[in-house]
Design an enzyme around this catalytic site. Structure first.
Site, PDB file in Angstrom:
ATOM      1  N   GLU A  60     -49.464  13.466 -36.192  1.00 39.06           N
ATOM      2  CA  GLU A  60     -50.730  14.130 -36.482  1.00 39.06           C
ATOM      3  C   GLU A  60     -51.236  13.785 -37.878  1.00 39.06           C
ATOM      4  O   GLU A  60     -52.431  13.554 -38.078  1.00 39.06           O
ATOM      5  CB  GLU A  60     -50.574  15.655 -36.350  1.00 39.06           C
ATOM      6  N   CYS A  83     -45.756  20.711 -34.918  1.00 39.59           N
ATOM      7  CA  CYS A  83     -44.700  21.533 -35.502  1.00 39.59           C
ATOM      8  C   CYS A  83     -45.298  22.626 -36.374  1.00 39.59           C
ATOM      9  O   CYS A  83     -46.414  22.495 -36.894  1.00 39.59           O
ATOM     10  CB  CYS A  83     -43.729  20.667 -36.305  1.00 39.59           C
ATOM     11  N   ALA A 176     -15.877 -10.398 -10.784  1.00 44.41           N
ATOM     12  CA  ALA A 176     -15.314 -11.088  -9.620  1.00 44.41           C
ATOM     13  C   ALA A 176     -13.876 -10.633  -9.397  1.00 44.41           C
ATOM     14  O   ALA A 176     -13.277  -9.974 -10.261  1.00 44.41           O
ATOM     15  CB  ALA A 176     -15.371 -12.596  -9.844  1.00 44.41           C
ATOM     16  N   ASP A 213     -12.012  -6.268 -22.044  1.00 45.13           N
ATOM     17  CA  ASP A 213     -13.073  -7.170 -22.495  1.00 45.13           C
ATOM     18  C   ASP A 213     -13.153  -7.349 -24.002  1.00 45.13           C
ATOM     19  O   ASP A 213     -13.823  -8.275 -24.475  1.00 45.13           O
ATOM     20  CB  ASP A 213     -14.432  -6.663 -21.992  1.00 45.13           C
ATOM     21  N   ARG A 220     -27.208  -7.255 -31.449  1.00 48.15           N
ATOM     22  CA  ARG A 220     -27.180  -8.597 -32.028  1.00 48.15           C
ATOM     23  C   ARG A 220     -28.443  -9.378 -31.676  1.00 48.15           C
ATOM     24  O   ARG A 220     -29.090  -9.135 -30.659  1.00 48.15           O
ATOM     25  CB  ARG A 220     -25.948  -9.363 -31.522  1.00 48.15           C
TER      26      ARG A 220
END
Length: 373
Positions: A60, A83, A176, A213, A220
């Site tokens: 605003e 607010c 897989a 993993d 990045r």
């Protein structure tokens, strides 16, 4: 301007305010994204703005500065109730009054008690305030709710908004049979994921994902360079198995390893307690990236608010699935989702689903079954 023309101008202004609000994603947390458009009596935009960063001027105030003297007698259209308190900035309700705004259109009431009350303050000062309701142009309310869904849900639930993200094949596989998973999705899809990582403030994975993993869990650039503000990395690790050499423990970002000793729950980490603590620390948006059993525990506990799937044009027919081991035993117990958006990202399709809080087994629970992943 006649009432119908005025409503049309206000609807157009609100759609523009929603688009403006979206520009704050990733820079305003833990604050809400907010957009504001100021229109004159002819329906012409004389000022607009959005909340760009936490601690910076609110939407605003930015819009009023752009409007200048033209704000007097104008209408301010805002995605979230102005607010009514003084924090790092002053109350927007008073800024609107000082500028001489005659009418204010509010899409969504502020659920945070500390800042709420702007509508009442404006009306008490003689400003004509229109608050949209669910039966009053619901598509506009839905757009305003959706753009600010992260902050609204976090404020209402007192825990971070949780987005579950996964890249998978067309038949729902994330790896897989031999465990290979790099790369199922395309480069554009992976770039989009890093954009998302830069927008959230927290990453969440299970220790199984870390052991399998060894992800870094950072935002990045396409060349792999860690850049920009980094989210907090959280590993759900009931028995403290995260290796000291794991990449998630490097210095690229802060890391929390959540153990059952710190967040004790039946069978492992109490996920609801963990999220509550993250909220207490100012975290508002968690990106959940696996593994499948952690995801199942989060979903069963009603702790996932959004599902984001990147579907690659691949078929495997075997291998790990995106979610494993939920409490669902029959079709009638399925966790049902609501499709929000469909976008093509490179060769892949990005699907965004809303998780209705009232659907699915366990959705009404405030904590989650523990996980030992």
């Amino acid at each position: 301007m006649d009432p119908a023309a005025r409503r049309a101008a206000e609807s157009a202004a609100l759609l523009r305010a929603v688009d403006l609000a979206a520009r704050g994603a990733g820079t305003v947390l833990p604050n809400p994204v907010v957009g504001c458009v100021i229109v004159d009596d002819a329906g012409v935009t004389v000022g607009e703005g959005w909340h760009e960063r936490a601690g910076g001027p609110h939407a605003e105030v930015v819009a009023l500065r752009a409007a200048g003297a033209r704000a007097a007698g104008a209408t301010a259209v805002v995605t979230l109730e102005p607010c009514n308190h003084t924090g790092r900035t002053g109350p927007c309700s008073q800024a609107l009054l000082a500028a001489g705004v005659r009418r204010v259109v509010v899409a969504v009431r502020d659920p945070w008690p500390t800042a709420a009350g702007g509508t009442e303050a404006l009306r008490a000062a003689g400003v004509d305030v229109r608050v949209l309701g669910p039966d009053d142009e619901p598509h506009l309310v839905d757009r305003a709710e959706d753009v600010n869904r992260v902050w609204l849900a976090a404020t209402r639930l007192r825990r971070p908004f949780v987005t579950f993200k996964a890249g998978m094949t067309a038949d729902g596989r994330v790896a897989a049979p031999d465990g290979t998973s790099r790369w199922i999705t395309s480069v554009p899809a992976r770039t989009d994921v890093h954009r998302l990582r830069a927008e959230v403030d927290t990453m969440l994975v299970g220790v199984g994902t870390v052991l399998a993993d060894d992800p870094q869990l950072t935002a990045r650039d396409p060349d792999g360079t860690v850049t920009g503000r980094q989210p907090l990395r959280v590993v759900v690790d009931s028995h403290g198995r995260t290796p000291p050499t794991a990449r998630v423990r490097d210095g690229a970002a802060e890391t929390v390893v959540a153990t059952a000793a710190e967040f004790p729950g039946p069978g492992g980490v109490d996920l609801g307690a963990l999220l509550a603590e993250l909220y207490r620390r100012g975290r508002r948006h968690v990106l959940l990236e696996g593994g499948p059993r952690l995801v199942a525990s989060m979903v069963d506990g009603g702790l996932v608010d959004e599902v984001l799937l990147y579907v690659a044009p691949l078929l495997l027919g075997a291998g790990r699935t995106v979610v494993e081991g939920t409490a669902v035993h029959t079709l009638g117990e399925a966790h049902r989702l609501e499709l929000c958006t469909v976008d093509r990202v490179g060769a892949d399709v990005r699907l965004r689903y809303r998780v209705p809080a009232h659907l699915g087994p366990g959705a009404a629970r405030t904590d989650a079954a523990g996980t030992s992943t």
